[in-house]
Design a protein around this motif. Structure first.
Motif, mmCIF file in Angstrom:
data_model
loop_
_atom_site.group_PDB
_atom_site.id
_atom_site.type_symbol
_atom_site.label_atom_id
_atom_site.label_comp_id
_atom_site.label_asym_id
_atom_site.label_seq_id
_atom_site.Cartn_x
_atom_site.Cartn_y
_atom_site.Cartn_z
ATOM 1 N N ARG A 160 -28.675 113.339 46.514
ATOM 2 C CA ARG A 160 -29.853 112.581 46.900
ATOM 3 C C ARG A 160 -29.603 111.082 46.746
ATOM 4 O O ARG A 160 -29.025 110.629 45.758
ATOM 5 N N THR B 252 -30.264 107.146 46.082
ATOM 6 C CA THR B 252 -31.131 106.313 45.254
ATOM 7 C C THR B 252 -32.006 105.485 46.187
ATOM 8 O O THR B 252 -31.708 105.332 47.379
ATOM 9 N N ASP B 253 -33.090 104.917 45.656
ATOM 10 C CA ASP B 253 -33.948 104.062 46.476
ATOM 11 C C ASP B 253 -33.178 102.849 47.005
ATOM 12 O O ASP B 253 -33.404 102.407 48.136
ATOM 13 N N THR B 254 -32.267 102.332 46.206
ATOM 14 C CA THR B 254 -31.474 101.172 46.632
ATOM 15 C C THR B 254 -30.611 101.525 47.834
ATOM 16 O O THR B 254 -30.562 100.777 48.831
ATOM 17 N N GLN C 29 -39.294 110.154 50.088
ATOM 18 C CA GLN C 29 -38.685 108.856 49.824
ATOM 19 C C GLN C 29 -38.870 107.933 51.021
ATOM 20 O O GLN C 29 -39.223 106.757 50.874
#
Length: 269
Positions: free
Chosen positions: A199, A201-203, A246
């Motif tokens: 998965r 990361t948001d970054t 996300q």
């Protein structure tokens, strides 16, 4: 400003979401869940001896989450607005009396979207039953008690059975539908297991979104795109490895748009 009128379903089938006001809990214990299930059952099969009315809807799937409800529902004698009003009034009356409170319990307007083909119907069956998994309440759909998932995996009609196992626009038998739903859910579960290992990361996801924007717009501009272009962009973002929730969160777009994008991907496969 006047409200936008609901989009009418040509099949009479809708995906409905009913959410607690301010996203507050609407179910606190077993008795609450059981009461809501009983109300749904009465909408489908009135049982009172002095009740001469007929069923006002068919219920194809449901999932009762702590602060909201998902229904896959088909109009019969009453329009969807009337059906949801009856459900809401019955449950709020019980809830306010049970918890010695007054006032509204649900957001003032339930959300609904029309279901026009079998592919989307089956996609919604998977989505509704996977809701507790996505919310990290359980690991698998079968671990969650308050949904219609068990009706689809059981080979017999259960005592609390309230789902109508037929798709009005497909000619598909109940056994064929059960088999298809099981297959779709199993495939999705395996996909989730694989994705959980990698998965983003948001970054990393934000970086991919910026790359997809290609200097023609910012991430904030995604939600302003025309519907067709927005769904196309979201499809590309999903294919790049960004998770559904996300993507909805980072791009600040309605999760229904992300689900439609996911459906478009699955439809092309």
């Amino acid at each position: 400003m006047s409200r936008k009128s609901r989009e009418k379903s040509v099949t009479g089938v809708y995906h409905v979401m009913l959410r607690g006001i301010n996203r507050e809990r609407i179910f606190h214990d077993e008795s609450d869940f059981l009461k809501f299930e009983k109300i749904l059952k009465l909408m489908v099969t009135p049982v009172e001896e002095d009740d001469t009315s007929t069923a006002c809807c068919k219920l194809h799937a449901y999932c009762l989450m702590p602060n909201h409800v998902h229904l896959l529902i088909e109009e019969l004698g009453d329009e969807i607005g009337t059906v949801m009003k009856r459900i809401g009034i019955a449950y709020v009356s019980y809830y306010n009396k049970h918890y010695d409170r007054s006032g509204p319990l649900f957001e003032d307007r339930f959300k609904s979207e029309p279901v026009g083909d079998v592919g989307y119907f089956v996609t919604l069956l998977r989505y509704i039953h996977q809701n507790p998994v996505e919310a990290a309440l359980v690991e698998f759909p079968g671990d969650y008690r308050w949904s219609s998932w068990h009706e689809y995996v059981s080979d017999v009609v259960l005592p609390h059975y309230i789902c109508s196992m037929s798709v009005p626009f497909s000619g598909m038998s109940s056994q064929e539908l059960k088999k298809l739903v099981r297959k779709v859910n199993e495939a999705y579960t395996q996909t989730r297991i694989g994705l959980s290992e990698k998965r983003l990361t948001d970054t990393a996801a934000t970086k991919k979104l910026n790359e997809l924007c290609k200097n023609s717009m910012t991430i904030d501009g995604i939600k302003l795109l025309p519907v067709k272009d927005r769904i196309s962009f979201l499809s590309a973002a999903l294919l790049s490895g960004i998770g559904m929730r996300q993507l909805s969160r980072l791009a600040n777009v309605d999760f229904n748009d992300v689900r439609r994008a996911k459906y478009m991907i699955e439809k092309k496969r």
